[in-house]
Enzyme design. Sequence first.
Site, PDB file in Angstrom:
ATOM      1  N   GLN A 277      42.697  50.629  27.650  1.00 39.42           N
ATOM      2  CA  GLN A 277      42.106  50.297  26.354  1.00 39.42           C
ATOM      3  C   GLN A 277      42.604  48.952  25.841  1.00 39.42           C
ATOM      4  O   GLN A 277      43.800  48.691  25.853  1.00 39.42           O
ATOM      5  CB  GLN A 277      42.479  51.371  25.335  1.00 39.42           C
ATOM      6  CG  GLN A 277      41.966  51.050  23.946  1.00 39.42           C
ATOM      7  CD  GLN A 277      42.015  52.266  23.040  1.00 39.42           C
ATOM      8  OE1 GLN A 277      43.040  52.555  22.444  1.00 39.42           O
ATOM      9  NE2 GLN A 277      40.917  52.991  22.964  1.00 39.42           N
TER      10      GLN A 277
ATOM     11  N   ARG B 240      37.118  51.499  19.687  1.00 36.86           N
ATOM     12  CA  ARG B 240      37.819  50.301  20.122  1.00 36.86           C
ATOM     13  C   ARG B 240      37.145  49.565  21.272  1.00 36.86           C
ATOM     14  O   ARG B 240      37.111  48.337  21.294  1.00 36.86           O
ATOM     15  CB  ARG B 240      39.237  50.676  20.535  1.00 36.86           C
ATOM     16  CG  ARG B 240      40.039  51.046  19.321  1.00 36.86           C
ATOM     17  CD  ARG B 240      41.421  51.477  19.685  1.00 36.86           C
ATOM     18  NE  ARG B 240      42.138  51.820  18.462  1.00 36.86           N
ATOM     19  CZ  ARG B 240      43.290  52.448  18.413  1.00 36.86           C
ATOM     20  NH1 ARG B 240      43.875  52.812  19.537  1.00 36.86           N
ATOM     21  NH2 ARG B 240      43.870  52.709  17.264  1.00 36.86           N
TER      22      ARG B 240
ATOM     23  N   LEU C  86      50.310  44.209  17.363  1.00 37.88           N
ATOM     24  CA  LEU C  86      49.281  45.121  16.862  1.00 37.88           C
ATOM     25  C   LEU C  86      49.057  44.997  15.358  1.00 37.88           C
ATOM     26  O   LEU C  86      49.996  45.035  14.581  1.00 37.88           O
ATOM     27  CB  LEU C  86      49.697  46.560  17.199  1.00 37.88           C
ATOM     28  CG  LEU C  86      48.821  47.688  16.637  1.00 37.88           C
ATOM     29  CD1 LEU C  86      47.437  47.656  17.265  1.00 37.88           C
ATOM     30  CD2 LEU C  86      49.474  49.035  16.889  1.00 37.88           C
TER      31      LEU C  86
ATOM     32  N   ARG D 157      40.003  56.046  24.599  1.00 33.18           N
ATOM     33  CA  ARG D 157      40.659  56.885  23.606  1.00 33.18           C
ATOM     34  C   ARG D 157      40.259  56.456  22.199  1.00 33.18           C
ATOM     35  O   ARG D 157      40.170  55.265  21.909  1.00 33.18           O
ATOM     36  CB  ARG D 157      42.177  56.763  23.740  1.00 33.18           C
ATOM     37  CG  ARG D 157      42.943  57.459  22.635  1.00 33.18           C
ATOM     38  CD  ARG D 157      44.435  57.393  22.831  1.00 33.18           C
ATOM     39  NE  ARG D 157      44.999  56.077  22.616  1.00 33.18           N
ATOM     40  CZ  ARG D 157      45.226  55.527  21.418  1.00 33.18           C
ATOM     41  NH1 ARG D 157      44.882  56.171  20.319  1.00 33.18           N
ATOM     42  NH2 ARG D 157      45.769  54.341  21.323  1.00 33.18           N
TER      43      ARG D 157
ATOM     44  N   HIS E 151      46.339  47.796  25.284  1.00 32.85           N
ATOM     45  CA  HIS E 151      46.943  48.629  24.258  1.00 32.85           C
ATOM     46  C   HIS E 151      47.340  50.007  24.765  1.00 32.85           C
ATOM     47  O   HIS E 151      48.411  50.502  24.479  1.00 32.85           O
ATOM     48  CB  HIS E 151      45.950  48.767  23.107  1.00 32.85           C
ATOM     49  CG  HIS E 151      46.448  49.579  21.951  1.00 32.85           C
ATOM     50  ND1 HIS E 151      47.574  49.220  21.254  1.00 32.85           N
ATOM     51  CD2 HIS E 151      45.980  50.716  21.372  1.00 32.85           C
ATOM     52  CE1 HIS E 151      47.780  50.111  20.282  1.00 32.85           C
ATOM     53  NE2 HIS E 151      46.847  51.028  20.342  1.00 32.85           N
TER      54      HIS E 151
ATOM     55  N   GLU F 172      44.229  49.488  13.395  1.00 31.22           N
ATOM     56  CA  GLU F 172      42.831  49.783  13.132  1.00 31.22           C
ATOM     57  C   GLU F 172      42.681  50.335  11.713  1.00 31.22           C
ATOM     58  O   GLU F 172      41.602  50.288  11.134  1.00 31.22           O
ATOM     59  CB  GLU F 172      42.360  50.818  14.159  1.00 31.22           C
ATOM     60  CG  GLU F 172      40.895  51.139  14.072  1.00 31.22           C
ATOM     61  CD  GLU F 172      40.464  52.086  15.180  1.00 31.22           C
ATOM     62  OE1 GLU F 172      40.978  51.963  16.298  1.00 31.22           O
ATOM     63  OE2 GLU F 172      39.602  52.931  14.910  1.00 31.22           O
TER      64      GLU F 172
ATOM     65  N   HIS G  76      42.867  46.817  22.545  1.00 28.45           N
ATOM     66  CA  HIS G  76      42.785  46.988  21.089  1.00 28.45           C
ATOM     67  C   HIS G  76      42.122  45.761  20.500  1.00 28.45           C
ATOM     68  O   HIS G  76      42.508  44.639  20.822  1.00 28.45           O
ATOM     69  CB  HIS G  76      44.186  47.187  20.502  1.00 28.45           C
ATOM     70  CG  HIS G  76      44.164  47.738  19.111  1.00 28.45           C
ATOM     71  ND1 HIS G  76      43.739  47.000  18.038  1.00 28.45           N
ATOM     72  CD2 HIS G  76      44.497  48.952  18.631  1.00 28.45           C
ATOM     73  CE1 HIS G  76      43.811  47.758  16.944  1.00 28.45           C
ATOM     74  NE2 HIS G  76      44.276  48.941  17.285  1.00 28.45           N
TER      75      HIS G  76
ATOM     76  N   PHE H  61      38.737  56.746  10.610  1.00 30.51           N
ATOM     77  CA  PHE H  61      39.171  55.954  11.762  1.00 30.51           C
ATOM     78  C   PHE H  61      38.029  55.834  12.760  1.00 30.51           C
ATOM     79  O   PHE H  61      37.171  56.703  12.830  1.00 30.51           O
ATOM     80  CB  PHE H  61      40.391  56.613  12.421  1.00 30.51           C
ATOM     81  CG  PHE H  61      41.563  55.683  12.526  1.00 30.51           C
ATOM     82  CD1 PHE H  61      42.350  55.400  11.430  1.00 30.51           C
ATOM     83  CD2 PHE H  61      41.866  55.047  13.734  1.00 30.51           C
ATOM     84  CE1 PHE H  61      43.412  54.524  11.513  1.00 30.51           C
ATOM     85  CE2 PHE H  61      42.931  54.169  13.832  1.00 30.51           C
ATOM     86  CZ  PHE H  61      43.710  53.905  12.724  1.00 30.51           C
TER      87      PHE H  61
END
Lengths: 319, 599
Positions: B252, B298, B264, B407, B365, B267, B254, B137
């Site tokens: 944040q 991100r 969404l 984050r 996000h 990711e 996304h 990730f």
Amino acid sequence: MADIRFQVHRFNPETDEKPYYQEYQFTPLEGSTVLDCLNYIKWHLDDTLAYRMSCRSAICGSCAMRVNGHAKLVCQTQVKNVVRPDGTVRIDPVGNMPVLKDLIADMHGFWTKMQAVKPYLMPTQPPPSANQEYLQLPEAFRLFEEEATCIMCGACVSDCTSLESDKQFLGPAALAKAYRFSADTRDGRRHERLEELIERGGMWDCVRCNECVQTCPKTVAPMEAILKLRQMALKERLTDSIGARHVTVFTDIVGRRGILDERELPVRSLGFNPVKLLGMAPVALQSVLKGKIRPLEPPHKVKGVEDVQRIHREMEDGS
Amino acid sequence: MPTHDVVIVGSGLAGMRAALEVCQGASVAIVSKVHPVRSHSGAAQGGIAAALGNMPPERTAKIQARIENGAVLPDEELNEDSILLHWFDICKGGDYLVDQDAAQMTAENAPTLIYQYERWGAAFSRLPNGKIAQRPFGGHQAPRACYAADRTGHALLHCLWEQVMKRSDQVTVYSEWIVLDLIIRDNICRGLVVWDLNTGRLETVHTKAVIFATGGYGRAFSITTNAFANTGDGIAIAYRNGVPLMDMEFVQFHPTGLYRLGILLSEGARGEGAYLINGEGERFMHRYAPTLLEKGPRDIVARAEMMEIMEGRGGGPKKDYIYLDLRHLPAELVRTRLPQISDLVTKFVGIDWSKELIPIQPAAHYSMGGIPTTLQGEVILDAQETLVKGLYAAGECSCVSVHGANRLGVNSLLEATVTGWAAGRAALAHSQQAELAPLPADATASAEAEVKGILENEGTESVADLRKTLQEAMTEKCGVFRDADHLKQCLETVKDLQHRFHNVHIRDKGQVFNTALQEAIELGHMLDFAETIVEGALARQESRGAHARLEYFDLKTAAGVRDDENWLKHTLAYRDGDGVRLDYKPVRIFKFKPIARKY
């Protein structure tokens, strides 16, 4: 897109004696979902309309409603796909549940039935050591992977035909959840769970109409899960129920004679229970009058019964 | 009057995880404006981070790069995933605005808490050897995202709900109850004022401890991945009660929200190898994150997309979006690991991912900022960490601060879990030694005035119009890139909207499920905290993590100008009359020295 007339179920317990339909007419934007249309009504035409919604991406399960009579998540339903030839879309709350207001149903009964199947893991083996998980092979996970995608939106319960006539039936969502844990290799109480689920209202009370499979917005296919529960119950020799006897007797009769004898089936399924048998009398009478049961005909085998028996054997061996 | 030792507001991962701790020794209730399984934690897709090390060590060639990046790691830590590496990745990912003790607590407790989910029956995807499956990730240097296909949040949320149902005699759940106010007097939290959406009744809930787990505030923006419920209610209520809000300017975005809709797309798609393509058909991430490419963090990927768009290389007639490309991925991989997003793409935009490109754009996000707390979730009032006795916060509404300025993916479910668990334990301990503090006579006054003020208002402003204006201003002027001029305009808009809100009108005057009143209350919340986002962003004269100021950003090199000397500090925004007062608080840095953040 052309003008659409939305016929929306309205009921306010504070002011209305009974529900009615209110019509709202406008041209939705291209690509609008039914939820977008409800939001348009609420935000621009009539803020008194009440409905539930949250994630608008088909995962929270808030917005199950009946669109033209069938339960759907309105957030993932494109309105252009549900407009009827006369330019209308009808929106009702989910069925088989009391209505609290407009499109909001009371899901209390849904949760009570969910709770009744003990919808949680009950391991009996000792837990793995501190820094380890229970091992579960991918093929074991796949046994319940699809059932685990249930979002508890209530769409299947809404459209369940068994529930319509039998309020005691646990319903497709709760039974699919019961299957999900019965099929989990980490669970240790499958037998106890199944024992409870062969009782009245449980796995044998589904009439297999397939509505829940059609209506489920995810990949749960509740009826399939119910059938898998039945197979599990039979494998665990939990045969002391009308439903289980019905299946075994059915198979036995067809296996012997190649044809179903409707005189023998209910008697052996129900057991020699005079009260229950008496209850079947009206159905039996109807069947005689319609010619489905021929009381005077001696029991016989169909022509080519050997072929039926061969198929029967092959299926037994295969399972 | 409902009375419980501990009352938790919010029923997502943080709220229910806290309840499962508290119920072991005290009476506990969950108050939630939605039924627990409707909570937005369920929408998280990609996974939950923990250094389980279930995947074989990968990319050992990267070890050298890690050292060059400033990781102070002993050799034996470099061969496979470790808590230390996870801890480091969080600090670097957060552009060093992370309180390093909070990141340490998060990384250290991750494995145990994930094994706990698994013992409770969570439906994790599995490796061929039967262990929990993990995948790479963005910004994580090892494959440490434990996942359940691309519906990890759903799997964990339902797992917790199952455990709450199992303890239904110990945990009371009040669904569709909306919190209006906290009852705090003399710095002691005594209870809550709630509004029962089912009946329209105002209720006072008397308790020794309140845990706010009310989620984030993405709905203040027009393009967002967030649910309609994510209106930052707890954050606004704490703020109105004198609690400062911390680091609110760090929002944040996304990188892969569906174009216009914001829905969404995990990711996890990029984790599994999906590409990002600009309007000219080019993979462009090599210009922005030459090593990690699409697997970059991100903030960097979202900015890269915006820069492509700003430079005229977007897709579509207005050149205002980017494409996500899944076409080269094997169908079997998409079916087993990304089933939800392929379904969403089909149903919401009618696209066949195997043949077509998917239009995407950055979408608000996650809220890094929120209610400031100690590691135990205790809410703090100032830079000296003065506590509000009996008030706790956990999950996205809180700011401990583990995520700092940005984050990393799959750390949100983790943070919700860790902070929920910690706050639950602390609230339990507190409730076992504290007495119920008496309620003041005017406990419900302010909530009553709020409801009455909306119901009886015969003004001319519509909730939907005001909300839309707010959301568009926030996305356009306080979005991925910011500058002083636009932020000032945005602030003016917010102030104007706050003023116009006094003149708001709803037609529904009923008691039962008055969702028009609910939306008005939520708008009031958003208008209050939105001001702290803009003020914080305007004051912070640097680019750090998700906060990118064009005046402090080199578009040619795509590098932000971070100013550690002046701005390596947390923002605290207090309500002050009709405005906001800003203060600052040092960052706890003791393990990893801030270095340039490159991927």
